[in-house]
Scaffold this motif. Structure first.
Motif, PDB file in Angstrom:
ATOM      1  N   ALA A  17      46.417  73.400  55.928  1.00 38.19           N
ATOM      2  CA  ALA A  17      45.606  73.666  56.978  1.00 38.19           C
ATOM      3  C   ALA A  17      45.274  72.418  57.875  1.00 38.19           C
ATOM      4  O   ALA A  17      45.281  72.492  58.948  1.00 38.19           O
ATOM      5  CB  ALA A  17      43.926  74.031  56.475  1.00 38.19           C
ATOM      6  N   THR A  18      45.340  71.152  57.336  1.00 37.59           N
ATOM      7  CA  THR A  18      45.418  69.775  58.002  1.00 37.59           C
ATOM      8  C   THR A  18      46.515  69.834  58.887  1.00 37.59           C
ATOM      9  O   THR A  18      46.361  69.454  60.087  1.00 37.59           O
ATOM     10  CB  THR A  18      45.336  68.734  57.132  1.00 37.59           C
ATOM     11  OG1 THR A  18      44.005  68.967  56.290  1.00 37.59           O
ATOM     12  CG2 THR A  18      45.221  67.535  58.041  1.00 37.59           C
ATOM     13  N   ALA A  19      47.648  70.238  58.286  1.00 39.14           N
ATOM     14  CA  ALA A  19      48.946  70.089  59.220  1.00 39.14           C
ATOM     15  C   ALA A  19      48.831  71.114  60.172  1.00 39.14           C
ATOM     16  O   ALA A  19      49.233  70.771  61.457  1.00 39.14           O
ATOM     17  CB  ALA A  19      50.338  70.308  58.229  1.00 39.14           C
ATOM     18  N   ARG A  20      48.586  72.202  59.938  1.00 39.87           N
ATOM     19  CA  ARG A  20      48.460  73.370  61.087  1.00 39.87           C
ATOM     20  C   ARG A  20      47.596  72.963  62.377  1.00 39.87           C
ATOM     21  O   ARG A  20      47.995  72.749  63.455  1.00 39.87           O
ATOM     22  CB  ARG A  20      48.091  74.506  60.608  1.00 39.87           C
ATOM     23  CG  ARG A  20      47.787  75.896  61.457  1.00 39.87           C
ATOM     24  CD  ARG A  20      47.573  76.922  61.006  1.00 39.87           C
ATOM     25  NE  ARG A  20      47.290  77.974  62.205  1.00 39.87           N
ATOM     26  CZ  ARG A  20      47.737  79.333  62.146  1.00 39.87           C
ATOM     27  NH1 ARG A  20      48.171  79.779  61.263  1.00 39.87           N
ATOM     28  NH2 ARG A  20      47.641  80.031  63.416  1.00 39.87           N
ATOM     29  N   ARG A  21      46.405  72.252  61.964  1.00 39.90           N
ATOM     30  CA  ARG A  21      45.585  71.887  62.929  1.00 39.90           C
ATOM     31  C   ARG A  21      46.094  70.405  63.735  1.00 39.90           C
ATOM     32  O   ARG A  21      45.763  70.780  64.954  1.00 39.90           O
ATOM     33  CB  ARG A  21      44.194  71.308  62.268  1.00 39.90           C
ATOM     34  CG  ARG A  21      43.060  70.807  63.127  1.00 39.90           C
ATOM     35  CD  ARG A  21      41.726  70.717  62.494  1.00 39.90           C
ATOM     36  NE  ARG A  21      41.957  69.536  61.654  1.00 39.90           N
ATOM     37  CZ  ARG A  21      42.022  69.657  60.205  1.00 39.90           C
ATOM     38  NH1 ARG A  21      41.822  70.784  59.645  1.00 39.90           N
ATOM     39  NH2 ARG A  21      42.030  68.522  59.389  1.00 39.90           N
ATOM     40  N   VAL A  22      46.716  69.688  62.876  1.00 33.23           N
ATOM     41  CA  VAL A  22      47.217  68.503  63.746  1.00 33.23           C
ATOM     42  C   VAL A  22      48.328  68.747  64.600  1.00 33.23           C
ATOM     43  O   VAL A  22      48.489  68.315  65.577  1.00 33.23           O
ATOM     44  CB  VAL A  22      47.615  67.422  62.619  1.00 33.23           C
ATOM     45  CG1 VAL A  22      48.364  66.280  63.181  1.00 33.23           C
ATOM     46  CG2 VAL A  22      46.355  66.886  61.838  1.00 33.23           C
ATOM     47  N   PHE A  23      49.350  69.567  64.119  1.00 35.53           N
ATOM     48  CA  PHE A  23      50.641  69.802  64.750  1.00 35.53           C
ATOM     49  C   PHE A  23      50.520  71.169  65.748  1.00 35.53           C
ATOM     50  O   PHE A  23      51.721  71.627  66.235  1.00 35.53           O
ATOM     51  CB  PHE A  23      51.697  70.139  63.872  1.00 35.53           C
ATOM     52  CG  PHE A  23      51.891  68.814  63.265  1.00 35.53           C
ATOM     53  CD1 PHE A  23      52.748  67.847  63.732  1.00 35.53           C
ATOM     54  CD2 PHE A  23      51.532  68.414  61.844  1.00 35.53           C
ATOM     55  CE1 PHE A  23      52.913  66.727  63.154  1.00 35.53           C
ATOM     56  CE2 PHE A  23      51.917  67.341  61.196  1.00 35.53           C
ATOM     57  CZ  PHE A  23      52.627  66.304  61.858  1.00 35.53           C
ATOM     58  N   ALA A  24      49.490  71.784  65.832  1.00 37.10           N
ATOM     59  CA  ALA A  24      49.338  73.046  66.702  1.00 37.10           C
ATOM     60  C   ALA A  24      49.938  72.954  67.949  1.00 37.10           C
ATOM     61  O   ALA A  24      50.451  73.795  68.568  1.00 37.10           O
ATOM     62  CB  ALA A  24      47.887  73.832  66.698  1.00 37.10           C
ATOM     63  N   ARG A  25      49.891  71.796  68.614  1.00 44.12           N
ATOM     64  CA  ARG A  25      50.143  71.677  69.955  1.00 44.12           C
ATOM     65  C   ARG A  25      51.372  70.500  70.038  1.00 44.12           C
ATOM     66  O   ARG A  25      51.597  70.026  71.180  1.00 44.12           O
ATOM     67  CB  ARG A  25      49.085  71.194  70.773  1.00 44.12           C
ATOM     68  CG  ARG A  25      48.215  72.565  71.407  1.00 44.12           C
ATOM     69  CD  ARG A  25      46.923  72.296  71.901  1.00 44.12           C
ATOM     70  NE  ARG A  25      45.876  71.406  71.400  1.00 44.12           N
ATOM     71  CZ  ARG A  25      45.181  71.796  70.274  1.00 44.12           C
ATOM     72  NH1 ARG A  25      45.175  72.968  70.133  1.00 44.12           N
ATOM     73  NH2 ARG A  25      44.479  70.704  69.854  1.00 44.12           N
ATOM     74  N   ARG A  26      51.655  70.076  68.967  1.00 45.14           N
ATOM     75  CA  ARG A  26      52.681  68.978  68.899  1.00 45.14           C
ATOM     76  C   ARG A  26      53.930  69.435  68.611  1.00 45.14           C
ATOM     77  O   ARG A  26      55.070  68.276  68.435  1.00 45.14           O
ATOM     78  CB  ARG A  26      52.391  67.902  67.679  1.00 45.14           C
ATOM     79  CG  ARG A  26      50.962  67.361  68.208  1.00 45.14           C
ATOM     80  CD  ARG A  26      50.628  66.367  66.979  1.00 45.14           C
ATOM     81  NE  ARG A  26      49.493  65.654  67.122  1.00 45.14           N
ATOM     82  CZ  ARG A  26      49.323  64.384  67.698  1.00 45.14           C
ATOM     83  NH1 ARG A  26      50.465  63.694  68.019  1.00 45.14           N
ATOM     84  NH2 ARG A  26      48.075  63.588  67.970  1.00 45.14           N
ATOM     85  N   THR A  27      54.382  70.673  68.042  1.00 44.57           N
ATOM     86  CA  THR A  27      55.765  70.786  67.984  1.00 44.57           C
ATOM     87  C   THR A  27      56.140  72.298  68.040  1.00 44.57           C
ATOM     88  O   THR A  27      55.249  73.059  68.164  1.00 44.57           O
ATOM     89  CB  THR A  27      55.973  70.829  66.309  1.00 44.57           C
ATOM     90  OG1 THR A  27      57.128  70.786  66.046  1.00 44.57           O
ATOM     91  CG2 THR A  27      55.129  71.668  65.571  1.00 44.57           C
ATOM     92  N   ARG A  28      57.440  72.432  68.521  1.00 38.48           N
ATOM     93  CA  ARG A  28      57.887  73.881  68.790  1.00 38.48           C
ATOM     94  C   ARG A  28      58.411  74.652  67.644  1.00 38.48           C
ATOM     95  O   ARG A  28      58.633  75.827  67.726  1.00 38.48           O
ATOM     96  CB  ARG A  28      58.969  73.643  69.501  1.00 38.48           C
ATOM     97  CG  ARG A  28      58.886  72.975  70.917  1.00 38.48           C
ATOM     98  CD  ARG A  28      60.146  72.813  71.878  1.00 38.48           C
ATOM     99  NE  ARG A  28      59.994  72.211  72.909  1.00 38.48           N
ATOM    100  CZ  ARG A  28      61.056  71.741  73.740  1.00 38.48           C
ATOM    101  NH1 ARG A  28      62.275  72.101  73.451  1.00 38.48           N
ATOM    102  NH2 ARG A  28      60.815  71.037  74.837  1.00 38.48           N
TER     103      ARG A  28
END
Length: 307
Positions: A87-98
């Motif tokens: 959940a933390t990773a999804r929130r942090v990387f939602a707009r950071r990776t393809r």
């Protein structure tokens, strides 16, 4: 696998990757010319030429601060074990990776006991219930519920269908002088001492993959565009007897255990994975007979066995 230079170098982040096939994945990425960043808690430095970020991946604010304004073409998450971490990773990387490649496990199938190898559809992340209130932060609890933690982590990434994740369900890994598990050494020690090997009844076969092949597969996956769960296993399930024969450190005696601890790589239920999806997508897996002896020789000192 040949690692030809990428026509356009990618920005790649590896979370974890300090040891075993994570290190091999980083080597493949660097060899291909990708710009690689490694994020961990500072427990081990990355190879030369790789940017190093230090943060606790469980702390969302610290993770955001360490990443700054960085974005990535691909993120490889080697150390996501719980739905809270997901959940933390999804929130942090939602707009950071393809693309987000999570290293999952054959243990997601811990409730399956099919005679035939299981396909990804046997555990659909979209149907897995997630409970973030369980004590996932407690190491002992997370370790006891390893398969469930991975299963729920996949479910967090899959929810909504708008996060570009892949869950690589990795078979049991063999090979490498840096194998830190001690599982093959357990067998070699008992064989040399003439002690019996504890196995369950019945003792089922399982699927495996070589340490270099899983690094190859992860690297390949990062360059594809499919999403969702995918099994990663070599052809040719192995039994305890197959592994013991490859070690060749003495005659084997087995002791059947009805209740209690059994030897590593001995299972009361089948752990077979069907790798058809990956092969249809273009990755050709090896057969265990082609590398098992070499994997044992790499892992055990030359004095420990006949191989």
């Amino acid at each position: 696998m040949t690692f030809t230079p990428s026509p356009t170098p990618r920005n790649v982040l590896v979370i974890g990757g300090n040891r075993y096939f994570g290190k091999r994945l980083i080597t493949r990425l660097v060899t291909a010319g990708d710009r690689v960043t490694v994020l961990n808690r500072g427990s081990a430095p990355p190879p030369p030429g790789v940017e190093h970020l230090v943060a606790d991946r469980d702390d969302g604010a610290a993770l955001e601060a360490a990443l700054g304004e960085r974005t990535f073409d691909v993120v490889f998450d080697q150390v996501c074990y719980t739905p809270r971490q997901a959940a933390t990773a999804r929130r942090v990387f939602a707009r950071r990776t393809r693309r987000y490649v999570m290293t999952s496990t054959v243990e997601v199938y811990e409730y399956e006991d099919a005679a035939e190898p299981v396909a990804e559809s046997a555990v659909d992340p979209l149907t897995v219930a997630v409970d973030l209130e369980l004590p996932w932060q407690e190491g002992e609890f997370a370790a006891r519920h390893y398969g469930e933690g991975k299963r729920q982590a996949e479910a967090v990434f899959a929810a909504g269908g708008d996060f570009p994740y892949v869950g690589v369900r990795v078979a049991h890994v063999l090979g490498g002088a840096d194998d830190f598990t001690g599982r093959l050494a357990h067998y070699a020690d008992r064989l040399r001492a003439g002690e019996p090997i504890a196995v369950p009844a019945p003792n089922r076969p399982a699927t495996y993959i070589g340490v270099d092949e899983i690094a190859d597969f992860l690297f390949w996956t990062g360059g594809q565009d499919f999403t969702g769960p995918v099994n990663a296993a070599a052809h040719g399930p192995l039994t305890t007897e197959d592994i013991v024969a490859a070690i060749g450190a003495g005659p084997a005696r087995y002791r059947t255990v009805e209740v209690g601890e059994v030897s590593p790589f001995s299972f009361r239920r089948s752990y077979g994975m069907d790798s058809t999806r990956a092969e249809r997508l273009g990755f050709a897996f090896s057969h265990t007979r082609d590398w098992l002896d070499d994997a044992v020789a790499q892992t055990l000192p030359a004095t420990e066995g006949d191989n």
